[in-house]
Motif scaffolding. Sequence first.
Motif, PDB file in Angstrom:
ATOM      1  N   PRO A 158       0.807  -1.225   0.000  1.00 41.37           N
ATOM      2  CA  PRO A 158       0.000   0.000   0.000  1.00 41.37           C
ATOM      3  C   PRO A 158       0.838   1.272   0.000  1.00 41.37           C
ATOM      4  CG  PRO A 158      -0.852  -1.580   1.609  1.00 41.37           C
ATOM      5  CD  PRO A 158       0.470  -2.112   1.124  1.00 41.37           C
ATOM      6  N   LYS A 163      -1.547   7.262  -6.457  1.00 41.37           N
ATOM      7  CA  LYS A 163      -2.838   7.832  -6.094  1.00 41.37           C
ATOM      8  C   LYS A 163      -3.931   7.245  -6.982  1.00 41.37           C
ATOM      9  CE  LYS A 163      -1.015  12.239  -4.390  1.00 41.37           C
ATOM     10  NZ  LYS A 163      -1.008  13.708  -4.560  1.00 41.37           N
ATOM     11  N   ILE A 165      -5.324   4.294  -6.442  1.00 41.80           N
ATOM     12  CA  ILE A 165      -5.344   2.839  -6.303  1.00 41.80           C
ATOM     13  C   ILE A 165      -5.516   2.502  -4.828  1.00 41.80           C
ATOM     14  CG2 ILE A 165      -4.059   0.697  -6.635  1.00 41.80           C
ATOM     15  CD1 ILE A 165      -4.916   1.959  -9.237  1.00 41.80           C
ATOM     16  N   ASP A 166      -6.685   1.950  -4.513  1.00 44.77           N
ATOM     17  CA  ASP A 166      -7.012   1.598  -3.134  1.00 44.77           C
ATOM     18  C   ASP A 166      -6.703   0.117  -2.904  1.00 44.77           C
ATOM     19  OD1 ASP A 166      -8.494   1.890  -0.505  1.00 44.77           O
ATOM     20  OD2 ASP A 166      -9.719   0.357  -1.491  1.00 44.77           O
ATOM     21  N   PRO A 167      -5.972  -0.249  -1.837  1.00 48.04           N
ATOM     22  CA  PRO A 167      -5.586  -1.644  -1.617  1.00 48.04           C
ATOM     23  C   PRO A 167      -6.770  -2.601  -1.519  1.00 48.04           C
ATOM     24  CG  PRO A 167      -4.332  -0.190  -0.174  1.00 48.04           C
ATOM     25  CD  PRO A 167      -5.377   0.657  -0.830  1.00 48.04           C
ATOM     26  N   ILE A 168      -7.881  -2.163  -0.908  1.00 50.19           N
ATOM     27  CA  ILE A 168      -9.035  -3.041  -0.752  1.00 50.19           C
ATOM     28  C   ILE A 168      -9.674  -3.331  -2.109  1.00 50.19           C
ATOM     29  CG2 ILE A 168     -11.339  -3.255   0.250  1.00 50.19           C
ATOM     30  CD1 ILE A 168     -10.337  -1.573   2.606  1.00 50.19           C
ATOM     31  N   THR A 169      -9.845  -2.284  -2.919  1.00 54.57           N
ATOM     32  CA  THR A 169     -10.409  -2.478  -4.257  1.00 54.57           C
ATOM     33  C   THR A 169      -9.472  -3.315  -5.117  1.00 54.57           C
ATOM     34  OG1 THR A 169     -11.502  -0.322  -4.092  1.00 54.57           O
ATOM     35  CG2 THR A 169     -11.327  -1.298  -6.289  1.00 54.57           C
ATOM     36  N   THR A 200     -13.389   2.780 -13.551  1.00 51.07           N
ATOM     37  CA  THR A 200     -12.652   2.456 -12.325  1.00 51.07           C
ATOM     38  C   THR A 200     -11.978   1.098 -12.455  1.00 51.07           C
ATOM     39  OG1 THR A 200     -14.102   3.779 -10.913  1.00 51.07           O
ATOM     40  CG2 THR A 200     -12.865   2.013  -9.851  1.00 51.07           C
ATOM     41  N   TYR A 204      -7.719  -0.011 -12.428  1.00 52.46           N
ATOM     42  CA  TYR A 204      -7.064  -1.042 -11.623  1.00 52.46           C
ATOM     43  C   TYR A 204      -6.470  -2.136 -12.502  1.00 52.46           C
ATOM     44  CZ  TYR A 204      -8.717   0.939  -7.251  1.00 52.46           C
ATOM     45  OH  TYR A 204      -8.908   1.778  -6.179  1.00 52.46           O
TER      46      TYR A 204
END
Length: 235
Positions: A158, A163, A165-169, A200, A204
Amino acid sequence: MDGPLEVLIVEDDQRIAEINRRFTERVEGFTVAGTAHNGEEAREWLEVLQPQLVLLDIYLPDMKGIDLIWHIRRYYKNTDIILITAAGETDVVQEAMRGGVIDYIVKPIAFDRFRRSLDNYRDYRRQLERSDRMDQGQIDRLWTRANEGAASMLSKDPELMPKGIDPITLKKVTEVFEEAGEGGLTAEEVGKEIGASRSTARRYLEYLVSCQSLKADVSYGAVGRPERRYFSQGN
């Protein structure tokens, strides 16, 4: 492969250098040929030994480890590099990858991670020595293995994610591909699976492609419209 692979350890902390030496000697197929505690010593050892592998720290008292990477790339093209360092800045990771570093291990070191890195490198060297020519499948497998260390860390840590990029998603997206078939998935299909928009999902997916966790190809639907499909590296 005739005899063990020779390793040069470049680490200014003598305690960590000793840990690296002991870890290396526990892995089949490797021997520690020398240890340097600064950049100047490393250059001298390189000239004498020309080892197959250097275990390199970024923070050296007299020069940056990145500078030593480019020195090795210029003068010792048959020498490979694994970084073992506390440095986690994204720009350092990126330059290391550009300099051909084959793996990137973040301190504190876990032996299992260290052993996996050396095992992968030894197998990579053996594959290169088996024949003078490779087909596309062999090249793909070799390329993936040679780059999986740093790319894997970049895709999962993480602290190193860009910016947006969310670890959970990101975890949700990677889990979708654990059940995906050989036909791959489009950004729209992945978006539906994770409850996100197509744009989105595509962001990813392209990030995972850049990290070599996924691969992409263009296919043409029934009406001839091109669409980008994503596949796990195993497919």
